[in-house]
Design a protein around this motif. Structure first.
Motif, PDB file in Angstrom:
ATOM      1  N   MET A   1      25.053  39.900   3.282  1.00 54.72           N
ATOM      2  CA  MET A   1      23.562  40.720   3.052  1.00 54.72           C
ATOM      3  C   MET A   1      22.599  41.091   3.553  1.00 54.72           C
ATOM      4  O   MET A   1      22.546  42.085   2.838  1.00 54.72           O
TER       5      MET A   1
ATOM      6  N   THR B   1      15.301  37.322  -2.931  1.00 55.08           N
ATOM      7  CA  THR B   1      13.992  37.114  -3.912  1.00 55.08           C
ATOM      8  C   THR B   1      14.057  38.184  -5.107  1.00 55.08           C
ATOM      9  O   THR B   1      15.414  38.519  -5.424  1.00 55.08           O
ATOM     10  N   ASP B   2      13.757  37.731  -6.129  1.00 50.15           N
ATOM     11  CA  ASP B   2      13.451  38.259  -7.728  1.00 50.15           C
ATOM     12  C   ASP B   2      14.693  37.999  -8.044  1.00 50.15           C
ATOM     13  O   ASP B   2      14.555  39.910  -8.565  1.00 50.15           O
TER      14      ASP B   2
ATOM     15  N   LEU C   1       8.689  42.204  -6.557  1.00 51.60           N
ATOM     16  CA  LEU C   1       8.001  41.160  -8.527  1.00 51.60           C
ATOM     17  C   LEU C   1       6.100  41.098  -8.626  1.00 51.60           C
ATOM     18  O   LEU C   1       5.557  41.549  -8.509  1.00 51.60           O
TER      19      LEU C   1
ATOM     20  N   GLU D   1      16.578  33.160  -0.846  1.00 52.77           N
ATOM     21  CA  GLU D   1      15.436  33.272  -0.125  1.00 52.77           C
ATOM     22  C   GLU D   1      15.781  34.905   0.399  1.00 52.77           C
ATOM     23  O   GLU D   1      14.707  36.118   0.205  1.00 52.77           O
ATOM     24  N   GLN D   2      16.511  35.280   0.621  1.00 53.70           N
ATOM     25  CA  GLN D   2      16.391  36.167   0.810  1.00 53.70           C
ATOM     26  C   GLN D   2      16.776  36.957  -0.184  1.00 53.70           C
ATOM     27  O   GLN D   2      16.897  38.923  -0.302  1.00 53.70           O
TER      28      GLN D   2
ATOM     29  N   VAL E   1      17.179  38.255 -11.209  1.00 58.33           N
ATOM     30  CA  VAL E   1      16.957  39.248 -12.485  1.00 58.33           C
ATOM     31  C   VAL E   1      18.018  38.667 -13.455  1.00 58.33           C
ATOM     32  O   VAL E   1      17.870  38.711 -14.651  1.00 58.33           O
TER      33      VAL E   1
ATOM     34  N   ALA F   1      20.481  31.271   1.050  1.00 63.05           N
ATOM     35  CA  ALA F   1      20.615  33.289   0.080  1.00 63.05           C
ATOM     36  C   ALA F   1      20.004  33.675  -0.861  1.00 63.05           C
ATOM     37  O   ALA F   1      19.755  34.376  -0.879  1.00 63.05           O
TER      38      ALA F   1
ATOM     39  N   GLU G   1      21.879  39.366  -9.656  1.00 62.86           N
ATOM     40  CA  GLU G   1      20.946  40.954  -9.052  1.00 62.86           C
ATOM     41  C   GLU G   1      19.833  40.562  -9.124  1.00 62.86           C
ATOM     42  O   GLU G   1      19.452  39.627  -9.503  1.00 62.86           O
ATOM     43  N   SER G   2      18.956  40.877  -8.084  1.00 59.56           N
ATOM     44  CA  SER G   2      17.604  40.956  -7.784  1.00 59.56           C
ATOM     45  C   SER G   2      16.978  42.298  -8.118  1.00 59.56           C
ATOM     46  O   SER G   2      18.212  43.124  -8.218  1.00 59.56           O
ATOM     47  N   VAL G   3      15.419  42.567  -7.886  1.00 56.36           N
ATOM     48  CA  VAL G   3      15.580  43.814  -8.351  1.00 56.36           C
ATOM     49  C   VAL G   3      16.189  44.711  -8.023  1.00 56.36           C
ATOM     50  O   VAL G   3      16.708  45.668  -8.119  1.00 56.36           O
ATOM     51  N   LYS G   4      16.300  44.275  -6.839  1.00 55.02           N
ATOM     52  CA  LYS G   4      16.390  45.299  -5.648  1.00 55.02           C
ATOM     53  C   LYS G   4      18.231  45.771  -5.922  1.00 55.02           C
ATOM     54  O   LYS G   4      18.493  47.173  -5.444  1.00 55.02           O
TER      55      LYS G   4
ATOM     56  N   ARG H   1       9.795  42.270   5.103  1.00 49.08           N
ATOM     57  CA  ARG H   1      11.140  42.160   5.788  1.00 49.08           C
ATOM     58  C   ARG H   1      11.917  43.465   6.177  1.00 49.08           C
ATOM     59  O   ARG H   1      11.379  44.606   5.502  1.00 49.08           O
TER      60      ARG H   1
END
Lengths: 130, 375
Positions: free
Chosen positions: B1, A39-40, B41, A36-37, A42, A34, A63-66, B24
């Motif tokens: 996800m 990423t980033d 990032l 790794e999926q 924040v 999870a 929450e990630s950047v995306k 991806r």
């Protein structure tokens, strides 16, 4: 915690049972897959101690950047610890997802709520099929 | 996800490269596109600090030729086309009769090494079909103008970041590196035609290259090689979005739509009403004298939670006074930023406003756009 001994949610949360002060407590986190999926990362929102959680219901978010992803509880019970230090150290989720990356501890309402969860092998199969 | 779409997605000449390099992949406007390779990032930082390479082949590319091509385009666009000098690029809007934005575009006046003149219109991938349809009937009024959609036969690559000029300079003639901002050239190096412009969508210096589809792989690899000493990296749509958002560049489908006019969006600089006839002119003239009552603004949020598209803006009386059109955690600034529309009377820098993020309120402040400007 040993990943082999944990149970898994379809939505990538893990849960393990431990003994704490003489009672059975569920420790909940999210898997390396999870993290790794996502990423980033924040931001992370955790429930307050005392919050009641139900299996399949949202208990927090990461929450990630995306994007934002909800965290779903694998069990029914009451939150007795929320890992607040994680919020400022999100990298721990990636470096030690099954140990220092734990998210909440839950006093179980009933152990049977773990029955519907996957074991390690089934979970890894799900990840492989993703 | 995440779900993988195995629909019949279009590919670019570089899709296989992306897949081979661990990107991806997502469906974007019907194209299978890389959203990130390793980390948004890292790709974002590479663009701000050194250089990054983006496959933007999904963007639509329409080529116009003929003695009256400039007249047709002048009628279709909000900005004057008839006086664009050879080798210049202009940002413009294409509007409908109501002044609603059909697309935001780049229009270039170009000349091939063999002295053939043409105009190049670069449109958003998501709007390409609509724009081609829109242009159709007008094209019929200009029988000497030929419009070719060259999207599929070409690829488009952006090199962005402070090291772009050095990198491009290793592969192209000095006159390419000497291009001023919003200038373009058609070069024919070793019989490989390439349109190269000093443009971009990241807020950094950079170039955008259009090459033949069959040359794309080699150009991409050569750029990576040329940028190796600067640790150039391939970057995906994820970083492209955070970069353009920091630079406060509007994105169609978010800040722009057919329900929005360029004046309200703060793009009045790209609307030229002086001595011109073009589609949407009357509506935009009206809008100039009678503003819509909302304005595009930038927000800086407290905390780390980002406000995403659709989040409501709430005033001190609890009333909804606007909404967010794009938002993210800014990798450069290290706080959440957002763009959106708010009631004009509140659109004042320094104004505090609440943002409803999935049911809980975050405090925000209206700030000057862009959030980030290169030094």
């Amino acid at each position: 915690m040993n990943p082999e001994d944990l149970k898994y949610n379809v939505s990538h949360e893990w849960v393990g049972l431990i003994e704490e002060n003489g009672e059975q407590v569920a420790v909940v986190g999210i898997t390396d897959f999870a993290v790794e999926q996502l990423t980033d990362l924040v931001y992370m929102a955790l429930p307050a101690v005392g919050t009641r959680v139900k299996a399949g219901q949202e208990f927090g978010e990461v929450e990630s950047v995306k994007a934002v992803s909800a965290l779903y509880s694998p069990v029914d019970g009451e939150v007795i610890a929320s890992h607040e230090e994680l919020v400022d150290n999100l990298e721990t989720l990636g470096s030690d997802p099954f140990g220092q990356g734990w998210i909440i501890k839950v006093r179980l309402e009933n152990v049977t709520s773990l029955d519907g969860l996957m074991d390690r092998a089934a979970y890894l199969q799900q990840c492989a099929d993703a | 996800m995440s779900e993988s779409h195995q629909l019949e997605l279009k590919t670019t000449p570089l899709t296989q490269w992306h897949v081979d390099h661990g990107a991806r992949m997502v469906n974007f406007a019907g194209y299978q596109m890389p959203v990130q390779y390793s980390s948004i990032l890292a790709e974002h930082a590479a663009t701000r600090n050194a250089a990054a390479l983006f496959d933007i082949s999904h963007m639509g590319r329409l080529r116009f030729e003929g003695p009256r091509a400039h007249e047709l385009l002048d009628y279709l666009l909000t900005r004057r086309v008839t006086d664009i000098p050879t080798g210049a690029v202009r940002y413009s809007l294409m509007c409908n009769e109501m002044g609603g934005v059909l697309d935001d575009v780049l229009i270039s006046n170009l000349e091939t090494p063999s002295s053939r003149h043409f105009f190049l219109l670069v449109v958003n991938a998501s709007n390409r079909e609509k724009i081609v349809k829109w242009i159709g009937p007008h094209l019929a009024d200009y029988p000497d103008v030929v419009c070719n959609d060259v999207t599929e036969s070409t690829a488009m690559i952006a090199v962005q970041g402070p090291r772009s000029a050095e990198i491009v300079g290793k592969l192209f003639a000095p006159r390419v590196v000497e291009l001023a901002y919003y200038r373009a050239l058609v070069v024919d190096q070793m019989h490989k035609p390439c349109i190269i412009s000093r443009t971009g969508y990241t807020g950094e210096d950079g170039f955008e290259l259009i090459v033949r589809a069959e040359d794309a792989g080699r150009v991409w690899e050569n750029l990576l090689l040329a940028g190796r000493q600067h640790a150039i990296t391939a970057a995906g749509l994820g970083a492209r979005d955070t970069l353009r958002l920091e630079a406060a560049m509007p994105l169609y489908g978010h800040e722009l739509s057919e329900e929005m006019d360029p004046i309200t969006c703060g793009l009045g600089f790209a609307v030229n009403l002086k001595d011109r006839v073009f589609i949407g002119r009357e509506a935009l003239e009206n809008r100039r004298s009678r503003p819509l009552g909302v304005k595009r603004i930038g927000l800086r949020l407290a905390g780390k939670r980002a406000a995403r598209e659709g989040a409501s803006l709430i005033d001190s009386d609890g009333r909804t006074v606007g909404h967010v059109t794009s938002g993210t955690f800014s990798p450069t600034l290290q706080y959440p930023i957002a763009m959106g529309y708010i009631a004009s009377e509140l659109a004042i820098e320094g104004t505090a406003i609440d943002v409803d993020i999935r049911g809980s309120k975050a405090t925000a402040e209206i700030v000057t756009l862009p959030f980030y400007r290169r030094v």
